[in-house]
Design a protein around this motif. Structure first.
Motif, PDB file in Angstrom:
ATOM      1  N   SER A   1       0.960  -1.149  -0.011  1.00 45.28           N
ATOM      2  CA  SER A   1      -0.028  -0.047  -0.071  1.00 45.28           C
ATOM      3  C   SER A   1       0.776   1.390   0.006  1.00 45.28           C
ATOM      4  CB  SER A   1      -1.018  -0.026   1.327  1.00 45.28           C
ATOM      5  OG  SER A   1      -1.768  -0.953   1.355  1.00 45.28           O
ATOM      6  N   ILE A   2       0.534   2.185  -0.797  1.00 46.54           N
ATOM      7  CA  ILE A   2       1.122   3.613  -0.720  1.00 46.54           C
ATOM      8  C   ILE A   2       0.199   4.820   0.195  1.00 46.54           C
ATOM      9  CG2 ILE A   2       1.894   5.517  -2.157  1.00 46.54           C
ATOM     10  CD1 ILE A   2       2.437   3.567  -4.322  1.00 46.54           C
ATOM     11  N   ILE A   3       0.581   4.877   1.229  1.00 47.68           N
ATOM     12  CA  ILE A   3      -0.108   5.428   2.085  1.00 47.68           C
ATOM     13  C   ILE A   3      -0.060   7.166   2.050  1.00 47.68           C
ATOM     14  CG2 ILE A   3      -0.851   5.965   4.586  1.00 47.68           C
ATOM     15  CD1 ILE A   3       0.502   3.209   5.135  1.00 47.68           C
ATOM     16  N   LEU A   4      -1.044   7.814   1.636  1.00 50.25           N
ATOM     17  CA  LEU A   4      -1.152   9.308   1.768  1.00 50.25           C
ATOM     18  C   LEU A   4      -1.806   9.393   3.198  1.00 50.25           C
ATOM     19  CD1 LEU A   4      -2.767  10.024  -1.828  1.00 50.25           C
ATOM     20  CD2 LEU A   4      -0.356   9.649  -1.227  1.00 50.25           C
ATOM     21  N   PHE A   5      -1.248  10.284   3.658  1.00 50.77           N
ATOM     22  CA  PHE A   5      -1.787  10.797   5.221  1.00 50.77           C
ATOM     23  C   PHE A   5      -2.114  12.088   5.444  1.00 50.77           C
ATOM     24  CE2 PHE A   5      -0.517  11.858   9.567  1.00 50.77           C
ATOM     25  CZ  PHE A   5      -1.479  11.296  10.363  1.00 50.77           C
ATOM     26  N   HIS A   6      -3.265  12.596   6.000  1.00 50.03           N
ATOM     27  CA  HIS A   6      -3.477  13.714   6.333  1.00 50.03           C
ATOM     28  C   HIS A   6      -3.987  14.034   7.766  1.00 50.03           C
ATOM     29  CE1 HIS A   6      -5.505  17.883   6.024  1.00 50.03           C
ATOM     30  NE2 HIS A   6      -6.194  17.381   6.745  1.00 50.03           N
ATOM     31  N   GLN A   7      -3.602  14.873   8.547  1.00 51.51           N
ATOM     32  CA  GLN A   7      -4.015  15.054   9.613  1.00 51.51           C
ATOM     33  C   GLN A   7      -4.259  16.534  10.104  1.00 51.51           C
ATOM     34  OE1 GLN A   7      -2.068  17.131  12.104  1.00 51.51           O
ATOM     35  NE2 GLN A   7       0.145  16.684  11.488  1.00 51.51           N
ATOM     36  N   GLY A   8      -5.663  16.557  11.282  1.00 51.18           N
ATOM     37  CA  GLY A   8      -5.800  18.134  11.552  1.00 51.18           C
ATOM     38  C   GLY A   8      -7.314  18.254  11.643  1.00 51.18           C
ATOM     39  N   GLY A   9      -7.780  19.420  11.737  1.00 49.51           N
ATOM     40  CA  GLY A   9      -9.253  19.433  12.134  1.00 49.51           C
ATOM     41  C   GLY A   9      -9.939  19.748  10.668  1.00 49.51           C
ATOM     42  N   TYR A  10     -11.158  20.043  10.784  1.00 45.12           N
ATOM     43  CA  TYR A  10     -12.085  19.959   9.592  1.00 45.12           C
ATOM     44  C   TYR A  10     -12.489  21.441   9.556  1.00 45.12           C
ATOM     45  CZ  TYR A  10     -15.760  19.646   6.127  1.00 45.12           C
ATOM     46  OH  TYR A  10     -16.569  19.734   5.285  1.00 45.12           O
ATOM     47  N   SER A  11     -12.591  22.145   8.315  1.00 45.60           N
ATOM     48  CA  SER A  11     -13.305  23.209   8.082  1.00 45.60           C
ATOM     49  C   SER A  11     -13.581  22.990   6.482  1.00 45.60           C
ATOM     50  CB  SER A  11     -12.396  24.378   8.320  1.00 45.60           C
ATOM     51  OG  SER A  11     -11.387  24.698   7.316  1.00 45.60           O
ATOM     52  N   PRO A  12     -14.485  23.835   5.995  1.00 42.23           N
ATOM     53  CA  PRO A  12     -14.910  23.856   4.542  1.00 42.23           C
ATOM     54  C   PRO A  12     -13.926  23.964   3.752  1.00 42.23           C
ATOM     55  CG  PRO A  12     -16.662  24.783   5.653  1.00 42.23           C
ATOM     56  CD  PRO A  12     -15.555  24.737   6.882  1.00 42.23           C
ATOM     57  N   SER A  13     -12.816  24.792   3.954  1.00 36.73           N
ATOM     58  CA  SER A  13     -11.665  25.078   3.053  1.00 36.73           C
ATOM     59  C   SER A  13     -10.406  24.103   3.130  1.00 36.73           C
ATOM     60  CB  SER A  13     -11.342  26.726   3.272  1.00 36.73           C
ATOM     61  OG  SER A  13     -10.934  26.712   4.613  1.00 36.73           O
ATOM     62  N   ARG A  14     -10.597  23.163   3.847  1.00 41.26           N
ATOM     63  CA  ARG A  14      -9.123  22.549   4.262  1.00 41.26           C
ATOM     64  C   ARG A  14      -8.957  21.256   2.956  1.00 41.26           C
ATOM     65  NH1 ARG A  14      -7.203  22.047  10.522  1.00 41.26           N
ATOM     66  NH2 ARG A  14      -7.775  24.057  11.005  1.00 41.26           N
ATOM     67  N   GLY A  15     -10.244  21.050   2.226  1.00 38.51           N
ATOM     68  CA  GLY A  15     -10.041  20.078   1.226  1.00 38.51           C
ATOM     69  C   GLY A  15     -10.053  18.823   1.309  1.00 38.51           C
ATOM     70  N   ILE A  16     -10.616  18.394   2.616  1.00 41.16           N
ATOM     71  CA  ILE A  16     -10.806  17.241   2.768  1.00 41.16           C
ATOM     72  C   ILE A  16     -11.286  16.192   1.409  1.00 41.16           C
ATOM     73  CG2 ILE A  16     -11.429  15.079   4.515  1.00 41.16           C
ATOM     74  CD1 ILE A  16      -9.606  17.320   5.565  1.00 41.16           C
ATOM     75  N   GLU A  17     -12.543  16.555   1.175  1.00 39.19           N
ATOM     76  CA  GLU A  17     -13.583  16.009   0.195  1.00 39.19           C
ATOM     77  C   GLU A  17     -12.391  15.914  -1.020  1.00 39.19           C
ATOM     78  OE1 GLU A  17     -16.356  18.126   2.991  1.00 39.19           O
ATOM     79  OE2 GLU A  17     -14.417  18.622   1.885  1.00 39.19           O
ATOM     80  N   ARG A  18     -11.563  17.054  -1.547  1.00 42.56           N
ATOM     81  CA  ARG A  18     -10.831  17.063  -2.536  1.00 42.56           C
ATOM     82  C   ARG A  18     -10.028  15.814  -2.547  1.00 42.56           C
ATOM     83  NH1 ARG A  18      -9.293  21.917  -2.175  1.00 42.56           N
ATOM     84  NH2 ARG A  18     -10.405  22.854  -3.569  1.00 42.56           N
ATOM     85  N   MET A  19      -9.298  15.652  -1.384  1.00 40.35           N
ATOM     86  CA  MET A  19      -8.276  14.583  -1.272  1.00 40.35           C
ATOM     87  C   MET A  19      -8.847  13.245  -1.304  1.00 40.35           C
ATOM     88  SD  MET A  19      -5.590  16.088   1.585  1.00 40.35           S
ATOM     89  CE  MET A  19      -6.971  16.702   3.054  1.00 40.35           C
ATOM     90  N   VAL A  20     -10.071  13.078  -0.694  1.00 38.78           N
ATOM     91  CA  VAL A  20     -10.673  11.768  -0.927  1.00 38.78           C
ATOM     92  C   VAL A  20     -11.150  11.677  -2.200  1.00 38.78           C
ATOM     93  CG1 VAL A  20     -12.951  10.701  -0.399  1.00 38.78           C
ATOM     94  CG2 VAL A  20     -11.909  11.953   1.338  1.00 38.78           C
ATOM     95  N   LYS A  21     -11.373  12.524  -3.240  1.00 33.68           N
ATOM     96  CA  LYS A  21     -11.793  12.417  -4.371  1.00 33.68           C
ATOM     97  C   LYS A  21     -10.453  11.954  -5.281  1.00 33.68           C
ATOM     98  CE  LYS A  21     -12.907  15.138  -8.567  1.00 33.68           C
ATOM     99  NZ  LYS A  21     -13.430  16.220  -9.212  1.00 33.68           N
ATOM    100  N   ILE A  22      -9.383  12.712  -4.972  1.00 32.43           N
ATOM    101  CA  ILE A  22      -8.209  12.197  -5.758  1.00 32.43           C
ATOM    102  C   ILE A  22      -7.953  10.681  -5.485  1.00 32.43           C
ATOM    103  CG2 ILE A  22      -5.717  12.718  -5.626  1.00 32.43           C
ATOM    104  CD1 ILE A  22      -7.442  14.651  -7.381  1.00 32.43           C
ATOM    105  N   VAL A  23      -7.888  10.475  -4.041  1.00 30.24           N
ATOM    106  CA  VAL A  23      -7.516   9.192  -3.596  1.00 30.24           C
ATOM    107  C   VAL A  23      -8.388   8.046  -4.380  1.00 30.24           C
ATOM    108  CG1 VAL A  23      -7.078   7.355  -2.066  1.00 30.24           C
ATOM    109  CG2 VAL A  23      -6.216   9.741  -1.731  1.00 30.24           C
TER     110      VAL A  23
END
Length: 371
Positions: free
Chosen positions: A199-221
């Motif tokens: 597995s090639i693990i992409l890692f993100h940590q931190g809080g949530y806000s609408p501008s932090r791009g969580i949805e974008r990173m999920v889409k990319i993966v």
């Protein structure tokens, strides 16, 4: 020993920047933090090096609801009625008017520590959130020039604060780095999630806000598919993104578990919106965690992050809205082993530049000059 009161209108268990500053300052000063309280927290905590009073149960003195605001202001001044300090250290704009008045009462010094941007409303946030920002900005505009010193989180934001508020001195940049430690590569994430070795693990940590791009990173993966996986560490709402090759690690203890998880990933991943004013100026904690753990990164091309990534060769800074560019950067870092190893060498050679010991020296020197 000189006394320092830190004001923090937050109920978070840990504000790592505040804790680090308090620990460093406690080497020479008697430090007290005054902040908010969650239901499960005690009103008083002795941290050994400094003490914490949690006095705001319901709302802060900046509440948009008049009755709550008045009650919180009364709580604040009741607490300080018989307590006097040599310096008031205000964390972010909402605390600044109150710190100024207390400092004036005690003939004390005042430091303003700007973690966030308050001179412009943020994109993709609620109306209520931005109204609160407008009130905070008024306080910042009125009192920032009255502070004996201003601290902030990046060089670019320091320049902008000086320009906007016409400050005599450029604010001191104190980066959100960690104490230096040698971080060993491990398999924390693979073991926690039961992932295959390839597995090639992409890692993100931190809080949530609408501008932090969580949805974008999920889409990319989801787009790149296996063997790529995205491991998320943070608040419980991250769990809603779990599924397929996206996994939720839970909320990790920030001082040890979080760094261990970072060291067990293959690529650090952070794709926030670059049109968010805070992101524009930011160098977040996770950015320096990636460096300390020698974790090559793919991040948005916000000015400050892009400058560091390109200057020191820490990975790739890309337009977060250009899906093809993001995918290309991720695959290049993952599959070009020569490039990947070059980035890791760069991080190994330069990470000593980005540790709290360096920032602590700047902070203590500022205090020594003022007090």
């Amino acid at each position: 020993m000189k006394t320092v009161a830190m004001l923090l209108f937050s109920k978070e268990n840990v504000d790592y920047r505040v804790w680090k500053e308090a620990r460093s300052l406690s080497k020479r000063y008697d430090v007290t933090i005054v902040m908010g309280k969650r239901e499960s927290q005690s009103s008083f905590e002795d941290k050994g090096n400094f003490i914490v009073y949690r006095i705001f149960d319901d709302a802060f003195p900046t509440s948009l609801y008049p009755h709550k605001r008045i009650a919180a202001i009364k709580t604040l001044y009741r607490f300080f009625k018989d307590k006097h300090f040599d310096l008031y250290h205000c964390h972010d704009a909402p605390t600044l008017p109150f710190g100024y008045k207390l400092a004036k009462r005690d003939d004390a010094k005042l430091i303003y520590d700007a973690h966030d941007v308050f001179f412009k409303p943020r994109a993709k946030h609620s109306l209520k959130y931005n109204i609160a920002y407008i009130f905070a900005r008024r306080g910042e505009k009125k009192y920032i020039g009255k502070a004996d010193a201003v601290i902030t989180v990046s060089g670019l934001l320091a320049q902008e604060l000086r320009k906007i508020y016409r400050l005599e001195e450029i604010p001191l940049s104190i980066l959100n780095t960690r104490e230096y430690t040698e971080v060993k590569k491990c398999d924390f994430i693979r073991e926690q999630l039961g992932l295959p070795d390839d597995s090639i693990i992409l890692f993100h940590q931190g809080g949530y806000s609408p501008s932090r791009g969580i949805e974008r990173m999920v889409k990319i993966v989801h787009l790149v598919g296996k063997p790529f996986v995205l491991a998320l560490a943070g608040p419980a709402l991250f769990e809603r993104f779990a599924g397929g090759n996206v996994f939720y690690l839970g909320f990790l203890e920030p001082e040890y578990e979080l760094l261990e998880a970072t060291a067990s990933a293959d690529i650090g991943f952070f794709l926030p919106d670059t049109d968010d004013i805070n992101i524009h100026f930011s160098l977040p904690n996770k950015f320096f965690d990636f460096i300390l753990a020698e974790l090559p990164m793919v991040v948005s091309d916000a000015p400050e992050m892009k400058k560091f990534v390109e200057k020191y060769g820490f990975g790739a800074a890309v337009d977060p809205n250009d899906t093809d560019a993001v995918v290309s950067a991720v695959k290049h870092l993952a599959f070009d082993k020569d490039f990947y190893n070059l980035v890791k060498r760069n991080m190994h050679e330069k990470k000593h530049l980005f540790c709290w010991e360096n920032e602590e020296k700047k902070l203590l020197a500022l205090y020594e000059r003022i007090l």
